[in-house]
Design a protein around this motif. Structure first.
Motif, PDB file in Angstrom:
ATOM      1  N   LEU A 328       0.819  -1.212   0.000  1.00 18.26           N
ATOM      2  CA  LEU A 328       0.000   0.000   0.000  1.00 18.26           C
ATOM      3  C   LEU A 328       0.855   1.265   0.000  1.00 18.26           C
ATOM      4  N   ARG A 329       1.967   1.226   0.678  1.00 24.27           N
ATOM      5  CA  ARG A 329       2.829   2.423   0.723  1.00 24.27           C
ATOM      6  C   ARG A 329       3.325   2.808  -0.667  1.00 24.27           C
ATOM      7  N   ASP A 330       3.347   1.838  -1.578  1.00 27.28           N
ATOM      8  CA  ASP A 330       3.819   2.114  -2.940  1.00 27.28           C
ATOM      9  C   ASP A 330       2.713   2.620  -3.859  1.00 27.28           C
ATOM     10  N   VAL A 331       1.439   2.378  -3.524  1.00 24.74           N
ATOM     11  CA  VAL A 331       0.370   2.697  -4.477  1.00 24.74           C
ATOM     12  C   VAL A 331      -0.707   3.617  -3.924  1.00 24.74           C
ATOM     13  N   VAL A 332      -0.719   3.869  -2.618  1.00 20.87           N
ATOM     14  CA  VAL A 332      -1.789   4.661  -2.010  1.00 20.87           C
ATOM     15  C   VAL A 332      -1.179   5.821  -1.224  1.00 20.87           C
ATOM     16  N   ARG A 333      -1.782   6.985  -1.347  1.00 21.42           N
ATOM     17  CA  ARG A 333      -1.255   8.149  -0.629  1.00 21.42           C
ATOM     18  C   ARG A 333      -1.566   8.102   0.861  1.00 21.42           C
ATOM     19  N   GLN A 334      -2.756   7.626   1.212  1.00 22.49           N
ATOM     20  CA  GLN A 334      -3.169   7.648   2.615  1.00 22.49           C
ATOM     21  C   GLN A 334      -3.763   6.310   3.061  1.00 22.49           C
ATOM     22  N   PRO A 335      -2.922   5.267   3.220  1.00 19.19           N
ATOM     23  CA  PRO A 335      -3.421   4.040   3.826  1.00 19.19           C
ATOM     24  C   PRO A 335      -3.747   4.295   5.290  1.00 19.19           C
ATOM     25  N   VAL A 336      -4.791   3.664   5.801  1.00 25.76           N
ATOM     26  CA  VAL A 336      -5.239   3.923   7.169  1.00 25.76           C
ATOM     27  C   VAL A 336      -5.012   2.730   8.085  1.00 25.76           C
ATOM     28  N   ALA A 337      -5.471   1.556   7.704  1.00 22.86           N
ATOM     29  CA  ALA A 337      -5.354   0.386   8.577  1.00 22.86           C
ATOM     30  C   ALA A 337      -5.323  -0.878   7.733  1.00 22.86           C
ATOM     31  N   GLY A 374      -0.105 -13.074  -1.117  1.00 23.05           N
ATOM     32  CA  GLY A 374      -0.701 -14.382  -1.305  1.00 23.05           C
ATOM     33  C   GLY A 374      -1.974 -14.623  -0.535  1.00 23.05           C
ATOM     34  N   VAL A 375      -2.954 -13.732  -0.616  1.00 20.72           N
ATOM     35  CA  VAL A 375      -4.247 -13.933   0.039  1.00 20.72           C
ATOM     36  C   VAL A 375      -5.316 -14.190  -1.019  1.00 20.72           C
ATOM     37  N   LYS A 376      -6.426 -14.810  -0.589  1.00 21.71           N
ATOM     38  CA  LYS A 376      -7.445 -15.222  -1.546  1.00 21.71           C
ATOM     39  C   LYS A 376      -8.591 -14.220  -1.664  1.00 21.71           C
ATOM     40  N   ASN A 377      -8.993 -13.604  -0.553  1.00 21.77           N
ATOM     41  CA  ASN A 377     -10.092 -12.646  -0.555  1.00 21.77           C
ATOM     42  C   ASN A 377      -9.634 -11.335   0.070  1.00 21.77           C
ATOM     43  N   VAL A 378      -9.817 -10.235  -0.636  1.00 23.99           N
ATOM     44  CA  VAL A 378      -9.333  -8.932  -0.178  1.00 23.99           C
ATOM     45  C   VAL A 378     -10.491  -7.944  -0.156  1.00 23.99           C
ATOM     46  N   PHE A 379     -10.630  -7.201   0.939  1.00 24.54           N
ATOM     47  CA  PHE A 379     -11.697  -6.225   1.119  1.00 24.54           C
ATOM     48  C   PHE A 379     -11.083  -4.852   1.374  1.00 24.54           C
ATOM     49  N   VAL A 380     -11.558  -3.828   0.652  1.00 24.11           N
ATOM     50  CA  VAL A 380     -11.107  -2.464   0.892  1.00 24.11           C
ATOM     51  C   VAL A 380     -12.306  -1.620   1.288  1.00 24.11           C
ATOM     52  N   VAL A 381     -12.123  -0.780   2.323  1.00 21.33           N
ATOM     53  CA  VAL A 381     -13.205   0.066   2.829  1.00 21.33           C
ATOM     54  C   VAL A 381     -12.697   1.486   3.043  1.00 21.33           C
ATOM     55  N   ASP A 382     -13.652   2.395   3.268  1.00 17.82           N
ATOM     56  CA  ASP A 382     -13.311   3.777   3.625  1.00 17.82           C
ATOM     57  C   ASP A 382     -12.949   3.854   5.112  1.00 17.82           C
ATOM     58  N   PRO A 383     -12.333   4.956   5.544  1.00 18.82           N
ATOM     59  CA  PRO A 383     -11.833   5.052   6.925  1.00 18.82           C
ATOM     60  C   PRO A 383     -12.906   5.019   8.014  1.00 18.82           C
ATOM     61  N   ASP A 384     -14.182   5.261   7.640  1.00 18.69           N
ATOM     62  CA  ASP A 384     -15.217   5.252   8.682  1.00 18.69           C
ATOM     63  C   ASP A 384     -15.557   3.844   9.147  1.00 18.69           C
ATOM     64  N   ILE A 385     -15.049   2.821   8.451  1.00 16.31           N
ATOM     65  CA  ILE A 385     -15.285   1.431   8.832  1.00 16.31           C
ATOM     66  C   ILE A 385     -14.089   0.917   9.632  1.00 16.31           C
ATOM     67  N   ASP A 386     -14.373   0.361  10.815  1.00 15.36           N
ATOM     68  CA  ASP A 386     -13.333  -0.252  11.633  1.00 15.36           C
ATOM     69  C   ASP A 386     -13.098  -1.662  11.118  1.00 15.36           C
ATOM     70  N   ILE A 387     -11.969  -1.883  10.460  1.00 19.19           N
ATOM     71  CA  ILE A 387     -11.721  -3.184   9.830  1.00 19.19           C
ATOM     72  C   ILE A 387     -11.486  -4.285  10.849  1.00 19.19           C
ATOM     73  N   PHE A 388     -11.249  -3.935  12.105  1.00 20.73           N
ATOM     74  CA  PHE A 388     -11.065  -4.942  13.151  1.00 20.73           C
ATOM     75  C   PHE A 388     -12.402  -5.404  13.734  1.00 20.73           C
TER      76      PHE A 388
END
Length: 513
Positions: A328-337, A374-388
């Motif tokens: 993410l550090r290579d492709v996104v300006r503001q990774p959050v979590a 090497g993961v099978k399912n990937v989910f991306v959300v906006d910062p208002d969602i707590d991914i934990f």
């Protein structure tokens, strides 16, 4: 080795600072279960299975030995090892990777792990408190092992976590099927008709276990020093030139013989929660066992239907999160979590959140993570969602996702051979789920998550003055006149309907004149 290597007296180092036993003693009651009573080795697995706590057996087996299990079976215990909050462990690891490693060579007389040296027939694996872990396992397994080898090509150290299946007092089977540097080294040695020396550490600080799961292009003995953020005391094995951490609990020294893949190993409960089949593998031969006088033997939890309580899934999740942060550090300006759900084995699913700064950024990040990790399912959300938070993720999945628009599928890609859903295939599919709002819609007021009112806004001398100031939500009108009820505001608003009271598309009240 490229690290600064010094020879110091043991007196200059705290050789218990990163000792496993010290770490365990520092755990609170909500993290550690202590069993003072006698426990048969046959009962250890059932006590550890699906247990959220580490368990310290003070009187295990007929010899009454000390055994600890499930030490890193939670993110909170891994966080304690690094001294940071649970959500910051991967970031702290990235920070520590930039630290310069330092190795401190000790003599055998100074190294705690060589306080007791056993060789010949005294180096007996069957005298260790090794237990059967899963009902259909081929034999008892030593599972909390870190193997240390030296790559003859460049002299760098290679470390990994690979189990040992007991075959006798001085022999064990080893799982060396998966692609790895150690497999390459061993196959080359076997083709030359040579043995490969290896040393197994059993009982170490959680940071050392974390380092053994990583794949960084560095000397992996030095990697331990970097991740510890401190000099690493090392000592040469008594039967080989391999250096090992001098503050470990125990080291099993030996070699893989030159015969290659010749003996059956397994079955065994694997880290995705299913059995691995019987395999043909090399044989490990013991040449010595060294340990502290009061050594704490360690076992790892690996399989079952609650992967979130296992050592291996927690370690794997942390490794995967590190890889995603790097991507993410290579492709996104503001990774959050970033979070790899441990219940999925730590490697099957990945969640991350970003703060989008341009259209398509979330989708680009999704493609990058699917391709690089090497993961099978990937989910991306906006910062208002707590991914934990699983409930928030389910909410986002149910309300922000359209399969024909937001599902990305990659086929014909390599997946873990232990994934049972492959049904023997050599390749499979990955899926990406874009649960973010498109940037052109993200500011729409109807997409704002409802919250309890907090009554923001300044006070006015009257409701009429507040309405003439500009359009306001009902909550703001209550704040404007200091209402702690709201019904009287409704009553007064009703009197303004003949005076041009209107509402805009967002439901705000205002006066036309």
């Amino acid at each position: 080795m490229t690290a600064n290597t010094t020879t110091q007296s043991a007196a200059a180092l705290d050789l218990d600072r990163f000792r496993l036993k010290n770490f365990v003693e520092g755990l609170s009651a909500d993290e550690l279960e202590i069993r003072e009573e006698k426990v048969d080795l046959a009962d250890v697995a059932a006590i550890l299975q699906n247990n959220p706590k580490a368990v310290w057996f003070k009187n295990a087996g007929p010899e009454g030995q000390q055994l600890i299990g499930n030490v890193v079976g939670s993110r909170s215990r891994l966080a304690k090892a690094f001294g940071v909050p649970a959500g910051d462990v991967a970031l702290e690891m990235r920070r520590r990777l930039s630290l310069k490693p330092e190795l401190v060579k000790l003599s055998g007389d100074e190294a705690p792990v060589q306080q007791v040296v056993l060789s010949g027939t005294d180096a007996d694996l069957l005298k260790l408190p090794v237990h059967v872990q899963h009902a259909l396992d081929g034999a008892p397994y030593i599972s909390a092992t870190i193997d240390y080898t030296i790559d003859p090509k460049d002299g760098r150290y290679n470390c990994g976590m690979r189990r040992l299946m007991l075959r006798g007092p001085q022999e064990a089977g080893v799982d060396l099927i998966a692609p790895s540097d150690l497999r390459v080294m061993y196959m080359a040695a076997s083709e030359r008709g040579e043995r490969l020396n290896v040393a197994y550490v059993v009982g170490c600080h959680p940071i050392d276990m974390v380092s053994a799961t990583m794949k960084e292009p560095v000397d992996e003995l030095e990697l331990i020093s970097s991740l510890r953020g401190a000099p690493l005391p090392v000592v040469k094995c008594v039967t080989s030139d391999i250096m090992v951490p001098a503050d470990a609990e125990m080291v099993i020294e030996g070699y893989f013989d030159e015969r290659g893949y010749v003996e059956k190993e397994g079955p065994y409960g694997e880290y995705l929660g299913y059995y691995g089949v019987v395999k043909t593998n090399p044989v490990f031969h013991v040449t010595a066992i060294t340990h502290r006088r009061d050594a704490l033997f360690q076992t790892a939890t690996i399989s079952g239907n609650r992967m979130d309580f296992t050592d291996t899934s927690n370690l794997e999740a942390l490794r995967m999160e590190m890889n995603v942060w790097k991507t993410l550090r290579d492709v996104v300006r503001q990774p959050v979590a970033v979070y790899a759900p441990v219940a999925a084995g730590g490697s099957m699913s990945m969640r991350f959140s970003i703060r989008q700064t341009y259209p398509g950024e979330a989708r680009s990040a999704l493609y990058a993570v699917l391709g690089a990790v090497g993961v099978k399912n990937v989910f991306v959300v906006d910062p208002d969602i707590d991914i934990f938070d699983d409930s928030q993720m389910e909410w986002a999945f149910g309300t922000r996702f359209q399969a024909d628009r937001d599902l990305v599928i990659a086929t014909g890609v390599r997946l873990s051979p232990l994934d049972p859903s492959l049904h023997g295939s050599r390749s499979g599919a990955k899926a990406g789920y874009d649960l973010t709002w498109p940037m052109q819609h993200a500011q729409s007021w109807e997409l704002v998550t409802p919250q309890a009112p907090s009554y923001p806004g300044r006070r006015f001398p009257s409701l009429e003055a507040a309405l003439k100031d500009g359009a306001k939500h009902f909550e703001e009108l209550m704040a404007a006149v200091g209402s702690r009820d709201g019904r009287e505001v409704v009553r007064e608003l009703d009197t303004f309907r003949s005076k041009g009271l209107e509402r805009d598309e967002r439901g705000r009240y205002y006066l036309l004149r």
